[in-house]
Structure formats: structure tokens, C-alpha cells
Design an enzyme around this catalytic site. Structure first.
Site, PDB file in Angstrom:
ATOM      1  N   LYS A  40       0.716  -1.086   0.396  1.00  0.00           N
ATOM      2  CA  LYS A  40      -0.357   0.012  -0.225  1.00  0.00           C
ATOM      3  C   LYS A  40       0.659   1.132  -0.552  1.00  0.00           C
ATOM      4  O   LYS A  40       0.728   2.457  -0.806  1.00  0.00           O
ATOM      5  CB  LYS A  40      -1.232   0.269   1.271  1.00  0.00           C
ATOM      6  CG  LYS A  40      -1.850  -1.173   1.208  1.00  0.00           C
ATOM      7  CD  LYS A  40      -3.400  -0.989   2.095  1.00  0.00           C
ATOM      8  CE  LYS A  40      -3.632  -2.454   1.752  1.00  0.00           C
ATOM      9  NZ  LYS A  40      -4.654  -2.683   3.775  1.00  0.00           N
ATOM     10  N   GLN A 100      -4.360  -1.485   9.793  1.00  0.00           N
ATOM     11  CA  GLN A 100      -4.125  -2.522   9.279  1.00  0.00           C
ATOM     12  C   GLN A 100      -5.016  -4.225  10.430  1.00  0.00           C
ATOM     13  O   GLN A 100      -4.482  -4.081  11.208  1.00  0.00           O
ATOM     14  CB  GLN A 100      -2.982  -3.394   8.676  1.00  0.00           C
ATOM     15  CG  GLN A 100      -2.328  -5.059   7.957  1.00  0.00           C
ATOM     16  CD  GLN A 100      -3.215  -4.650   6.045  1.00  0.00           C
ATOM     17  OE1 GLN A 100      -3.471  -3.634   5.945  1.00  0.00           O
ATOM     18  NE2 GLN A 100      -3.598  -5.450   6.085  1.00  0.00           N
ATOM     19  N   ASP A 108     -11.128   3.162   4.598  1.00  0.00           N
ATOM     20  CA  ASP A 108     -11.265   0.670   4.179  1.00  0.00           C
ATOM     21  C   ASP A 108     -12.507   0.797   4.102  1.00  0.00           C
ATOM     22  O   ASP A 108     -13.467  -0.531   3.750  1.00  0.00           O
ATOM     23  CB  ASP A 108     -10.594   0.891   5.499  1.00  0.00           C
ATOM     24  CG  ASP A 108      -9.191  -0.248   4.854  1.00  0.00           C
ATOM     25  OD1 ASP A 108      -8.940   0.006   4.356  1.00  0.00           O
ATOM     26  OD2 ASP A 108      -8.934  -0.355   6.124  1.00  0.00           O
TER      27      ASP A 108
HETATM   28  N1  GUN Z   1      -6.582  -7.176   6.429  1.00  0.00           N
HETATM   29  C1  GUN Z   1      -7.408  -7.849   5.664  1.00  0.00           C
HETATM   30  N2  GUN Z   1      -7.587  -7.273   4.568  1.00  0.00           N
HETATM   31  C2  GUN Z   1      -7.786  -5.608   5.242  1.00  0.00           C
HETATM   32  C3  GUN Z   1      -8.098  -5.036   4.904  1.00  0.00           C
HETATM   33  O1  GUN Z   1      -8.393  -4.552   2.916  1.00  0.00           O
HETATM   34  N3  GUN Z   1      -7.960  -3.231   5.279  1.00  0.00           N
HETATM   35  C4  GUN Z   1      -7.287  -3.612   6.562  1.00  0.00           C
HETATM   36  N4  GUN Z   1      -7.648  -2.281   7.477  1.00  0.00           N
HETATM   37  N5  GUN Z   1      -6.754  -4.735   6.929  1.00  0.00           N
HETATM   38  C5  GUN Z   1      -7.254  -5.938   6.008  1.00  0.00           C
END
Ligand code: GUN
Length: 283
Positions: free
Chosen positions: A52, A96, A119
Site C-alpha cells: 500500500k 491494518q 477502508d
Molecule cells: N486485512 C485484510 N484485509 C484488509 C483491508 O482491506 N484493510 C485493512 N485495514 N486490513 C485488512
């Protein structure tokens, strides 16, 4: 069988965002700024957050990676989020998941300001999504919609079967595919660990979204000819022949299922890059 190449489709989105950044700068505006919070040293999370942050720099966004110890208290983490909420330089915040067991996901998700919740996990944004109002949509389901759109797949009237009911993928996917939009307008069945005759439902699917996190769970006998397969799984499976020591496996047995499919996403380079592209769009 046609591959749904998320790597390729994500390039189109990233290119348009790169142009947008140039436009913003030409107008004397600031570049978008994403803050990513990573708690602990979970290997998969490190990889995702790394991707990311790297994508931000590729398209000209600013990013800040906030790394915190596995043992950080819930209160301290909530304070970090509050600081990011109040930081006028930060546009988007993602924490995350998964978080260490001593920290409540719910409290953390609720702490991110809904206007910075790229998110789309905050209950206010989830509520708006369910009502079909414009808002942040969780990145993986949104990335899947963008992928179907990229390949001009008309999903109207199809039976979409989703396996897995997580808040991050399965549940929001069921809302988006059943909504009055295109891609969308599907009849949706949401299956999970307690579903009786899972195979029977899967075999009825025109679109099958596998998001249960069990490597190669969906086998050739579980799908019908001409199905569209969206494989959200990405599990590290030990593989001593590889330098990394592991291989990435989807939730679908690709060798068995691909020959029966009209379209199928590969793993990796399918849904993963689209998740990141969607997150960048939100930021
Ligand atoms: N863990 C697995 N998928 C995601 C996501 O799309 N965003 C976040 N913040 N954590 C994750």
C-alpha cells in the site's frame, strides 16, 4: 476461459490517479496523504502494508507508515488514531487488521473518523453503503466491482454465490452485488461455515466469490460450466522449493476450476492489486 487480470486492470486505475495528482498540484492543491497503522510483526500484514505504501509513492501520494509494538495498549493505539484524525495533513487512515488479541477491533474501527476511513469499516460508512448512499466502500469488494467493470461483465440477473461472511469481504460483497447498480443487480446467496449443502449452492452460481481463507477449498466438482470465479483467498502455504519458503494459494483449486470457468481471477495478481487500487481511489 479468460483471466481477470487484476494487475493489469489496477494499472489503468493507478494511471488515472497519477494524472489526478498532477492536476491537483497544477491547481496549487496538496497531494493526497495516506497514514497506515501497522501493529506488531504479522508477516502477511507487513507485505500488504508495504504494498500500500509503495503504491502511494508510485502514484505520487504522500504516505506515513506508523509502526507500533505488538504489546502497545489499546488506549495508546486509540490516542495515535485520534492524533491522525486531528492532523490536517492526513487525508486517509487505515489500521491494518488483524490486531493483537488484547485490542478490540470494534473500538479501533469506531475511532477512525468516518471522513478519513478509506477502508470503509466505520459503522457510519457501512450504514451508508447498505443504503446505497455515496461513501467509502471496503477496498476488496470495491476492487472486485471495479474488476468486473473493467472487463465489462454484465452481471444483471445473475446468481452470485459468496462463500464467507466477513465484515471485510463477504458481507459487503453481498450488499454490492445485490444493489441496483451495474456491476450489481444479482440475486445473492451468502454461504458460510454453517451452510448445509454448500456444494449444491456453489454449483448454482453464475458468479462464485470465494472468501473463506481455506487454500484450494473450491474444487472442480463444486462449480458449473461457464461460471465466473472471483478468488479472494491468499494463504501462505509452506513450499521448500521456493526461496521465500512459501507459496501463495487462493481459495480455489485453479487447475481444476479454470477449465470450467468463463472468467477467473488468478492468485496472486487477481483481487489483491484491485484492493490496493480501490484503497488509492478512496484516499
Ligand atoms: N486485512 C485484510 N484485509 C484488509 C483491508 O482491506 N484493510 C485493512 N485495514 N486490513 C485488512
Amino acid at each position: 476461459m479468460q483471466l481477470l487480470d487484476g494487475q493489469l486492470a489496477s494499472l489503468t486505475i493507478k494511471d488515472s490517479l497519477t494524472l489526478k495528482v498532477a492536476q491537483l498540484l497544477a491547481e496549487g492543491k496538496k497531494t493526497p496523504h495516506l497514514a497506515a497503522v501497522l501493529v506488531g510483526n504479522n508477516g502477511a500484514s507487513e507485505t500488504y502494508v508495504g504494498a500500500k505504501v509503495r503504491t502511494c509513492s508510485e502514484i505520487g501520494y504522500r504516505s506515513t507508515l506508523v509502526r507500533l509494538e505488538e504489546t502497545i495498549s489499546e488506549n495508546k493505539l486509540l490516542n495515535v488514531i485520534e492524533e491522525l484524525n486531528n492532523d490536517m495533513e492526513v487525508d486517509g487512515i487505515l489500521v491494518q487488521l488483524p490486531l493483537p488479541k488484547h485490542i478490540s477491533d470494534e473500538k479501533v474501527i469506531n475511532a477512525v473518523h468516518p471522513d478519513k476511513d478509506v477502508d470503509g469499516f466505520h459503522p457510519i460508512n457501512v450504514g451508508k453503503m447498505v443504503q446505497g448512499l455515496p461513501t467509502f466502500i471496503p477496498a476488496t469488494p470495491h476492487g472486485i466491482i471495479l474488476l468486473l467493470e473493467h472487463y465489462k461483465i454484465d452481471t444483471r440477473g445473475m446468481h452470485a454465490v459468496i462463500v464467507g461472511r466477513s465484515n471485510i469481504v463477504g458481507k459487503p460483497m453481498s450488499i454490492l452485488l445485490s444493489s441496483n447498480a451495474n456491476p450489481g443487480n444479482c440475486t445473492v446467496t451468502l454461504c458460510h461455515s454453517q451452510t448445509r449443502d454448500l456444494k449444491g449452492y456453489c454449483r448454482q452460481a453464475d458468479i462464485l466469490v470465494a472468501a473463506l481463507g481455506k487454500p484450494e477449498f473450491v474444487t472442480g466438482d463444486m462449480v458449473k460450466e461457464g461460471v465466473i470465479i472471483i478468488d479472494v483467498g491468499i494463504t501462505r502455504v509452506a513450499d521448500p522449493t521456493r526461496k521465500s519458503g512459501f507459496a501463495l494459494k487462493g481459495d480455489v483449486n485453479f487447475a481444476e476450476v479454470a477449465p470450467k470457468s468463463a472468467y477467473i481471477t488468478p492468485v496472486p495478481r487477481g483481487v489483491g492489486p484491485m484492493t490496493i487500487a480501490a484503497l488509492m481511489k478512496h484516499t
